[in-house]
Design an enzyme around this catalytic site. Sequence first.
Site, PDB file in Angstrom:
ATOM      1  N   LEU A   1      30.050  35.453  41.519  1.00 23.14           N
ATOM      2  CA  LEU A   1      30.028  34.788  42.828  1.00 23.14           C
ATOM      3  C   LEU A   1      31.206  35.290  43.683  1.00 23.14           C
ATOM      4  CD1 LEU A   1      28.774  32.566  44.664  1.00 23.14           C
ATOM      5  CD2 LEU A   1      30.326  30.935  43.600  1.00 23.14           C
TER       6      LEU A   1
ATOM      7  N   GLY B   1      36.926  34.109  47.931  1.00 19.17           N
ATOM      8  CA  GLY B   1      37.121  33.358  46.694  1.00 19.17           C
ATOM      9  C   GLY B   1      36.735  31.903  46.910  1.00 19.17           C
TER      10      GLY B   1
ATOM     11  N   GLU C   1      36.826  28.062  39.459  1.00 16.92           N
ATOM     12  CA  GLU C   1      35.847  26.968  39.621  1.00 16.92           C
ATOM     13  C   GLU C   1      36.270  25.997  40.722  1.00 16.92           C
ATOM     14  OE1 GLU C   1      32.991  26.416  38.223  1.00 16.92           O
ATOM     15  OE2 GLU C   1      32.942  27.601  36.377  1.00 16.92           O
TER      16      GLU C   1
END
Length: 383
Positions: A129, A135, A362
Site C-alpha cells: 500500500l 505513507g 499500520e
Amino acid sequence: METTLDLLDLEADWTGEHKEIVSSVRRYVDTEVLPRMKEHQRAGTFPKDVLPGLAKLGLLEALATNSLDPVAYGLAMRELERAGSTIRSFASVQGSLVMSAIEMLGTDSQKKEWLPSLGRLEAIGCFGLTEPDFGSNPAGMRTKAEKTAKGYKLSGQKCWITNGMAAKVAVIWAKLDGTVNGFLVPTATPGFEAREIRDKWSFRTSDTAELFLQDVEVPESARLPKAQSLGSALKCLNQARYGIAWGVVGAAMACFEETRRYLVERPQFNGRPLASHQLIQSKLAWMATEITTMQLLAKRLGELKSEDRLQPQQVSLGKMNNCRKALEVARTCRDLLGAAGIHHEHHVGRHLTDLETVLTYEGTEHIHSLILGEHLTGIPAYV
Ligand code: TGC
Ligand code: FAD
C-alpha cells in the site's frame, strides 16, 4: 518466586481453545523462536528457519477457514510477539493483510488458488500500500493500473513492504481510472522487482523491501473484484491493527518478565536485590498496571469483534494506546536493566527498537489520534 501478570484474573474467562492456543504458541516461541533471535538480530536477517514450526501450529490455516475466534487470534498474536514484533508481523501480514484481502475481497477461484497454500506457508504474501511519497496518506498513491485487452498493466513503486523479498504473491493497491483497486500479483511476473531495505536499526529480523512494478501484465482474474476504493484496503488494515493491539501486550509482558527476574536477582547497595528498593517497585507496579489495562482493552476489542460490532475508531484507540504503552514499558525495562539493558544478552533492547516500528506502521500515532479526533468532533483534521 513465580509471579503472574494476570492481576485481574482474565485467564479465568479463557475457553479451552484459548488455553490450548496460548500454551502451544508459547511452547513454540520458547523452544523454536527465542533461541534463534539474537543471532538473527545481529545479522539483520529474518529467521526463515522458524516458519515450519509456525506452519505446524496451524494458526494461519485456521484463519483461512475462519475457525479461530477473535480472542483466540488475539492471544496467539500476543504470544507470538513475546518472541518479537517481527515474528507477529510476519503472521499479521500473511494472515490479516494478505489472506484477509483475498477472503474479504476476492473471488471463489482466487480463494481456492491462494488461501490453502498461504495458510500452510507454502506461499508467502505481502501487502503493498505504502509508497515513497504516500505513507500516512495512501489516497495520493501514484501506482496505476491500465486496462489492456487481456487484463491490466501495473506500474509504480511501493516501499517498506514486510515479507517483500520472500513473497510469492503481492497484494498491490493501484489506481484504475483514478479509483483505488487491489490486484494479486505473482512476484515472478516480468517487470516486478523487489529490493531489500538494509541498514535498519528497528525490525532487523524482518524482511522489508521496496517493490518496483514496470508494465507488469496481469490477467483480468488478478483483480480483487470487491476492492473498489481505498476503503477496501483500510478494511484489511482493521484486521491487522486489531492484531497489533493484542500483539504488543506480548512484547510488553516479555520485557516486564525478563526485567523482573533480573531485579530480584541482582544485588545492589548492601547486597539487597534491586527489587527491594521502593523506586524500583513503584516502576514494576506501574508497568504491571499498564499491561493489565492493555489486556483489558484488547479483550474488549475482541468481544466487540466477536459480536461483529467492532468499529474502526475503536481499533485506532486500541492500536494507539497499546503501542504507546508497550513502548513506554520497554523503555522503562531498558532503564531498570542498567548497562545490561543495552546488550543483546537481554531481549528488551530488541523489543524496544522494534516497537518503534510498530508505533509507526499500520497508521502512526498521529493518524490514529486524528481518526479518533474525527470521531469525537465530526471534523476531519488530516489536511
Ligand atoms: P477517508 O475518506 O477517510 O476514507 C476513504 C474510504 O474508506 C472508508 N474508511 C474505512 N473503511 C474501513 N475501515 C477503515 N478503518 C476505514 N477508514 C476509512 C471511508 O468510510 C471511506 O469510504 P467511502 O465509501 O466514503 O469511500 O480516507 P482518507 O484518504 O481521508 O484517509 C483516512 C486515513 C488518513 C485515516 C487513512 O488514509 C489511513 O488510515 N492512513 C494510514 C495509512 C496506513 O495505516 N498504512 C498502513 C500500510 S500497511 C502496513 O503498514 C503494514 S505493516 C506490517 C504489519 O502489519 O505487520
Ligand atoms: P509519514 O506519513 O511521512 O509521517 C511522518 C510523520 O508525520 C509521522 O509522525 C506522522 O504521524 C506525521 N504525520 C503525517 N501526516 C500527518 C498529519 N496529517 N497530521 C499530523 N501528523 C502527520 N506499508 C505497507 O503498505 N505494507 C507493509 O507491509 C509495510 N510494512 C512496514 C514495515 C516497516 C518496518 C515499516 C517501518 C513500515 C512499513 N509500512 C508498510 C509502511 C508504514 O505503514 C508507513 O511507514 C506508515 O504508514 C507511515 O508512513 P510514512 O513512513 O511515510 O510517514
